[in-house]
Design a protein around this motif. Structure first.
Motif, PDB file in Angstrom:
ATOM      1  N   UNK A 132      13.416  14.791   5.865  1.00  0.00           N
ATOM      2  CA  UNK A 132      13.171  13.524   6.393  1.00  0.00           C
ATOM      3  C   UNK A 132      13.752  12.544   5.755  1.00  0.00           C
ATOM      4  N   UNK A 133      14.255  11.311   6.419  1.00  0.00           N
ATOM      5  CA  UNK A 133      14.706  10.148   5.739  1.00  0.00           C
ATOM      6  C   UNK A 133      13.622   8.851   5.546  1.00  0.00           C
ATOM      7  N   UNK A 134      12.404   9.246   6.181  1.00  0.00           N
ATOM      8  CA  UNK A 134      11.508   8.284   6.513  1.00  0.00           C
ATOM      9  C   UNK A 134      11.765   7.100   7.288  1.00  0.00           C
ATOM     10  N   UNK A 135      12.433   7.529   8.253  1.00  0.00           N
ATOM     11  CA  UNK A 135      12.915   6.399   9.216  1.00  0.00           C
ATOM     12  C   UNK A 135      11.858   6.025  10.511  1.00  0.00           C
ATOM     13  N   UNK A 136      11.126   7.355  10.679  1.00  0.00           N
ATOM     14  CA  UNK A 136      10.374   7.414  11.597  1.00  0.00           C
ATOM     15  C   UNK A 136       8.970   7.029  11.167  1.00  0.00           C
ATOM     16  N   UNK A 137       8.089   6.423  11.963  1.00  0.00           N
ATOM     17  CA  UNK A 137       6.844   5.834  11.560  1.00  0.00           C
ATOM     18  C   UNK A 137       5.669   6.872  12.236  1.00  0.00           C
ATOM     19  N   UNK A 138       6.160   7.992  12.757  1.00  0.00           N
ATOM     20  CA  UNK A 138       5.252   8.785  13.647  1.00  0.00           C
ATOM     21  C   UNK A 138       4.315   9.645  12.663  1.00  0.00           C
ATOM     22  N   UNK A 139       4.702   9.802  11.379  1.00  0.00           N
ATOM     23  CA  UNK A 139       4.062  10.933  10.547  1.00  0.00           C
ATOM     24  C   UNK A 139       3.430  10.047   9.479  1.00  0.00           C
ATOM     25  N   UNK A 140       2.397   9.219   9.386  1.00  0.00           N
ATOM     26  CA  UNK A 140       1.773   8.645   8.102  1.00  0.00           C
ATOM     27  C   UNK A 140       1.322   9.570   7.097  1.00  0.00           C
ATOM     28  N   UNK A 141       0.632  10.801   7.536  1.00  0.00           N
ATOM     29  CA  UNK A 141       0.276  11.558   6.475  1.00  0.00           C
ATOM     30  C   UNK A 141       1.369  12.112   5.552  1.00  0.00           C
ATOM     31  N   UNK A 142       2.790  12.209   6.191  1.00  0.00           N
ATOM     32  CA  UNK A 142       3.808  12.771   5.357  1.00  0.00           C
ATOM     33  C   UNK A 142       4.230  11.519   4.518  1.00  0.00           C
ATOM     34  N   UNK A 143       4.180  10.403   5.026  1.00  0.00           N
ATOM     35  CA  UNK A 143       4.586   9.144   4.336  1.00  0.00           C
ATOM     36  C   UNK A 143       3.718   8.972   3.155  1.00  0.00           C
ATOM     37  N   UNK A 144       2.450   9.094   3.325  1.00  0.00           N
ATOM     38  CA  UNK A 144       1.348   9.024   2.072  1.00  0.00           C
ATOM     39  C   UNK A 144       1.520  10.041   0.907  1.00  0.00           C
ATOM     40  N   UNK A 145       2.001  11.145   1.415  1.00  0.00           N
ATOM     41  CA  UNK A 145       2.283  12.178   0.398  1.00  0.00           C
ATOM     42  C   UNK A 145       3.726  11.873  -0.136  1.00  0.00           C
ATOM     43  N   UNK A 146       4.779  11.614   0.384  1.00  0.00           N
ATOM     44  CA  UNK A 146       5.931  11.180  -0.175  1.00  0.00           C
ATOM     45  C   UNK A 146       5.816   9.940  -1.116  1.00  0.00           C
ATOM     46  N   UNK A 147       5.065   9.041  -0.682  1.00  0.00           N
ATOM     47  CA  UNK A 147       4.936   7.831  -1.563  1.00  0.00           C
ATOM     48  C   UNK A 147       4.046   8.243  -3.041  1.00  0.00           C
ATOM     49  N   UNK A 148       3.077   9.143  -2.737  1.00  0.00           N
ATOM     50  CA  UNK A 148       2.220   9.220  -3.948  1.00  0.00           C
ATOM     51  C   UNK A 148       3.048  10.294  -4.764  1.00  0.00           C
ATOM     52  N   UNK A 149       4.060  11.184  -4.239  1.00  0.00           N
ATOM     53  CA  UNK A 149       5.081  12.047  -4.916  1.00  0.00           C
ATOM     54  C   UNK A 149       5.953  11.210  -5.942  1.00  0.00           C
ATOM     55  N   UNK A 150       6.425  10.124  -4.938  1.00  0.00           N
ATOM     56  CA  UNK A 150       7.624   9.300  -5.678  1.00  0.00           C
ATOM     57  C   UNK A 150       7.137   8.496  -6.813  1.00  0.00           C
ATOM     58  N   UNK A 151       5.535   8.001  -6.789  1.00  0.00           N
ATOM     59  CA  UNK A 151       5.068   7.271  -7.666  1.00  0.00           C
ATOM     60  C   UNK A 151       5.221   8.294  -9.224  1.00  0.00           C
ATOM     61  N   UNK A 152       5.282   9.328  -8.942  1.00  0.00           N
ATOM     62  CA  UNK A 152       5.444  10.153 -10.115  1.00  0.00           C
ATOM     63  C   UNK A 152       6.900  10.489 -10.691  1.00  0.00           C
ATOM     64  N   UNK A 153       7.960   9.936  -9.876  1.00  0.00           N
ATOM     65  CA  UNK A 153       9.240  10.423 -10.338  1.00  0.00           C
ATOM     66  C   UNK A 153       9.809   9.434 -11.395  1.00  0.00           C
ATOM     67  N   UNK A 154      10.700   9.750 -12.345  1.00  0.00           N
ATOM     68  CA  UNK A 154      11.102   8.726 -13.272  1.00  0.00           C
ATOM     69  C   UNK A 154      11.689   7.386 -12.756  1.00  0.00           C
ATOM     70  N   UNK A 155      11.485   6.553 -13.312  1.00  0.00           N
ATOM     71  CA  UNK A 155      12.154   5.152 -12.906  1.00  0.00           C
ATOM     72  C   UNK A 155      13.508   4.885 -12.830  1.00  0.00           C
TER      73      UNK A 155
END
Length: 195
Positions: free
Chosen positions: A172-195
């Motif tokens: 995904x490129x997160x351009x769709x707002x149709x899947x909030x569960x996926x967006x929440x997961x990606x956001x939580x994982x992205x917070x763990x990535x190096x800055x």
């Protein structure tokens, strides 16, 4: 009196129209009862059509939820099980953007997060609460409804997220707002990535 009955309903026969309505109602009831039945003869089976049942029973002004929506709404997320410390619960690669980003993340069954940014590896341990939250996000039943590929093909320089979770791959490129569960997961994982 000549012996005739002025009101046919009193004689128990009813009018032709009344008997027709009663027969129609009985047929509708029979269709509703038999709508889910199957008939098997020899090697094949014949199933009844559900269209008559849905036509007869559909009388609501508001749309009824689809079966998949009803399942998601009725089940709350629970943490995915862990089978061992080396288990990969989820992997995520983030690529693209203006700067040509290439980051990877692996969440393992022991609560460690293995990340890399352009090949530089980092291993961190999540807290117990954070690990449970990530497993709960992974256990959200709405993730099963996310298509394998959701990309805006007309957009340029978007980040592309490739996730391997629950035995499947989602891009995904997160351009769709149709899947909030996926967006929440990606956001939580992205917070763990190096800055």
């Amino acid at each position: 009196m000549d012996g005739s009955v002025d009101n046919p309903d009193e004689a128990g026969g009813g009018t032709v129209l009344d008997r027709g309505v009663a027969a129609g109602a009985a047929m509708v009831c029979a269709i509703g009862v038999l709508g889910g039945c199957t008939f098997s003869s020899g090697g094949g089976s014949v199933e009844s059509a559900d269209t008559a049942v849905s036509t007869v029973t559909a009388s609501s002004d508001s749309p009824s939820p689809s079966p998949s929506t009803a399942v998601s709404a009725s089940r709350s997320p629970s943490p995915v099980p862990v089978t061992g410390p080396d288990q990969k619960l989820v992997t995520m690669a983030v690529t693209g953007g203006y700067a040509g980003v290439h980051q990877e993340l692996i969440l393992r069954g022991d609560g460690t997060v293995h990340t890399s940014d352009k090949g530089q590896p980092v291993v961190r341990r999540t807290s117990a609460a954070q690990f449970k939250e990530l497993r709960t996000l992974l256990g959200d039943p709405a993730l099963a409804e996310v298509p394998s590929f959701t990309m805006n093909m007309g957009a340029a320089d978007m980040f592309q997220y490739t996730l391997h979770l629950n035995g499947r791959t989602v891009i995904t490129d997160r351009s769709s707002d149709d899947h909030p569960a996926l967006d929440r997961l990606i956001q939580a994982l992205s917070d763990l990535l190096p800055e």
